[in-house]
Design a protein around this motif. Sequence first.
Motif, mmCIF file in Angstrom:
data_model
loop_
_atom_site.group_PDB
_atom_site.id
_atom_site.type_symbol
_atom_site.label_atom_id
_atom_site.label_comp_id
_atom_site.label_asym_id
_atom_site.label_seq_id
_atom_site.Cartn_x
_atom_site.Cartn_y
_atom_site.Cartn_z
ATOM 1 N N LEU A 1 0.795 -1.185 -0.105
ATOM 2 C CA LEU A 1 0.049 -0.139 0.148
ATOM 3 C C LEU A 1 0.819 1.211 0.048
ATOM 4 O O LEU A 1 0.428 2.136 -0.660
ATOM 5 C CB LEU A 1 -0.855 0.129 1.185
ATOM 6 C CG LEU A 1 -2.154 -0.953 1.173
ATOM 7 C CD1 LEU A 1 -2.790 -0.863 2.453
ATOM 8 C CD2 LEU A 1 -3.225 -0.349 -0.140
ATOM 9 N N ALA A 2 1.893 1.188 0.816
ATOM 10 C CA ALA A 2 2.791 2.597 0.857
ATOM 11 C C ALA A 2 3.464 2.572 -0.676
ATOM 12 O O ALA A 2 3.819 3.905 -0.875
ATOM 13 C CB ALA A 2 3.822 2.384 2.007
ATOM 14 N N ALA A 52 -1.821 5.947 4.462
ATOM 15 C CA ALA A 52 -1.039 4.688 3.939
ATOM 16 C C ALA A 52 0.423 4.582 4.891
ATOM 17 O O ALA A 52 0.698 3.424 5.030
ATOM 18 C CB ALA A 52 -0.931 4.767 2.573
ATOM 19 N N LEU A 53 1.202 5.572 4.874
ATOM 20 C CA LEU A 53 2.576 5.574 5.207
ATOM 21 C C LEU A 53 2.416 5.508 7.055
ATOM 22 O O LEU A 53 3.057 4.898 7.662
ATOM 23 C CB LEU A 53 3.249 6.641 5.156
ATOM 24 C CG LEU A 53 3.682 6.966 3.528
ATOM 25 C CD1 LEU A 53 4.343 8.251 3.505
ATOM 26 C CD2 LEU A 53 4.479 5.772 3.055
ATOM 27 N N ILE A 89 12.401 -0.834 14.069
ATOM 28 C CA ILE A 89 11.855 0.384 14.732
ATOM 29 C C ILE A 89 12.421 1.685 13.923
ATOM 30 O O ILE A 89 11.768 2.573 13.793
ATOM 31 C CB ILE A 89 12.679 0.331 16.287
ATOM 32 C CG1 ILE A 89 11.977 -0.762 16.982
ATOM 33 C CG2 ILE A 89 12.260 1.856 16.838
ATOM 34 C CD1 ILE A 89 12.612 -0.906 18.346
ATOM 35 N N GLY A 90 13.685 1.474 13.490
ATOM 36 C CA GLY A 90 14.274 2.744 12.738
ATOM 37 C C GLY A 90 13.594 3.043 11.638
ATOM 38 O O GLY A 90 12.975 4.091 11.219
ATOM 39 N N GLU A 91 13.098 1.927 10.796
ATOM 40 C CA GLU A 91 12.334 1.984 9.591
ATOM 41 C C GLU A 91 11.034 2.594 9.854
ATOM 42 O O GLU A 91 10.512 3.685 9.298
ATOM 43 C CB GLU A 91 12.128 0.505 8.933
ATOM 44 C CG GLU A 91 11.372 0.702 7.701
ATOM 45 C CD GLU A 91 11.133 -0.489 7.039
ATOM 46 O OE1 GLU A 91 10.571 -0.662 5.767
ATOM 47 O OE2 GLU A 91 11.291 -1.513 7.620
ATOM 48 N N GLU A 141 8.055 9.679 10.233
ATOM 49 C CA GLU A 141 8.416 11.127 10.144
ATOM 50 C C GLU A 141 7.974 11.722 8.792
ATOM 51 O O GLU A 141 7.333 12.800 8.544
ATOM 52 C CB GLU A 141 9.857 11.317 10.080
ATOM 53 C CG GLU A 141 10.406 12.683 9.980
ATOM 54 C CD GLU A 141 11.944 12.754 10.219
ATOM 55 O OE1 GLU A 141 12.397 14.034 10.047
ATOM 56 O OE2 GLU A 141 12.575 11.690 10.353
ATOM 57 N N GLN A 142 8.063 10.764 7.799
ATOM 58 C CA GLN A 142 7.503 11.013 6.212
ATOM 59 C C GLN A 142 6.237 11.313 6.456
ATOM 60 O O GLN A 142 5.677 12.228 5.433
ATOM 61 C CB GLN A 142 7.997 9.847 5.355
ATOM 62 C CG GLN A 142 7.667 10.115 3.906
ATOM 63 C CD GLN A 142 8.220 8.819 3.046
ATOM 64 O OE1 GLN A 142 8.747 7.931 3.380
ATOM 65 N NE2 GLN A 142 7.853 8.998 1.540
ATOM 66 N N ALA A 143 5.172 10.548 7.046
ATOM 67 C CA ALA A 143 3.656 10.598 6.891
ATOM 68 C C ALA A 143 3.395 12.047 7.546
ATOM 69 O O ALA A 143 2.491 12.437 7.075
ATOM 70 C CB ALA A 143 3.265 9.515 7.836
#
Length: 415
Positions: free
Chosen positions: A226-227, A236-237, A276-278, A284-286
């Motif tokens: 979906l992302a 979605a993100l 977790i990092g991902e 943050e992007q969302a």
Amino acid sequence: MSDPGAAATAVAEVFRHEYPAVLATLVRQVGDLQLAEDALQDAFVDAVTAWPRDGVPGNPRGWLQVAARRRAVDRIRRHRSYLDRAVRLGELVRLDLAHPEPPPDPGPIVDDRLRLIFTCCHPALDISARVALTLRTVAGLSTAEIARAYLVTEPTMGKRISRAKRKIAAAGIPYEVPGPADLPDRLRGVLRVVYLIFTEGYRANRGDRLIRGELCGEALRLGRLLAELLPADPEALGLLALLLLNDARSAARVDDRGRYVALADQDRSRWDTPRIGEGLRVLEQATRLGPPGEYVLQAAISAAHMVSGTADRPVIAELYDALLRVAPSAVVRLNHAAAVGYASGPAAGMALLRPLLADPALERYQPLHATHADMLRRAGDPAGAAAAYERALALTENTVERDELHRRLSALGHS
């Protein structure tokens, strides 16, 4: 002659793990959900007979795909109602001769299961019916599991799913890849489906496992698709970030003996740090794409829980308050009450919990009574806490959760 016991076990395992994937591909090929379901059931009946006699095939999923497709051809030939599908019949015969395992049709959604999620989540259906039907057909969840997610009885949910199927058939809603213009109208239901698949995997309602890893993995796979499909959609993100952050803690949620471990007591060395990092990067992007919605807020709550310090409790309560405004529901109200109870004390949490305890629709919702018990324990009311734990135990069908509730009850001096 094959071992009948081993063959029966293989059929059961394939049914449990491969049914949704095989059904999704078959729906794409035959263009009719009910026909695909009936043909696949026929194929499993064939497997029950053939596999003990001939041995379990090397590719059980491929065997079922071919058998179900042939059964669909038989059904189309037998029933007059299918005579107008001559073109489809010819296509199925061609596939059977030339491509036992055909590749997906080209289109913006190339994954069959994700394709079926989008097609089941048609705007002509009520949102709850869309999600329920899709969870049943695509995720393979039982009607009872879906009913618990919606806080309704199993017969009520069964009727809802049946009505959705009838409406699709009566309206002639096609099972096809939605075009880019149609994706936004269906996204809400699709996100909800993936979220509920993960939720059932992360906290299994019944059985002897707390976590059903196969469901969590499938939800993550779909969340990533979906992302990729909608990289500019914050929700979605946000959903992908939520799944990543929660899944990163899975290994620490039970100890080496399979016993429940509360978040505050988890061994953080067992958390999946790269995941977790991902998840934090995706979150943050969302947040850069617009105001936070339901899944972005839930991901932010999950991130705050991972800090897990006393100073973060008011932040978590504030995030739940925001979530309640964006996506009000009984479950969110319960989580908000629990968060306020930790941030401002059990008395403040109880003030928010009382209306939920008086709601008949939540009478059999186990997490409500477990949360109530925890608040009463922290408020210094062991007798009240014991009664609430007993109520939660009576509603618990998961062995790991039952053992944990027994432990907490015993800690109060009750058996």
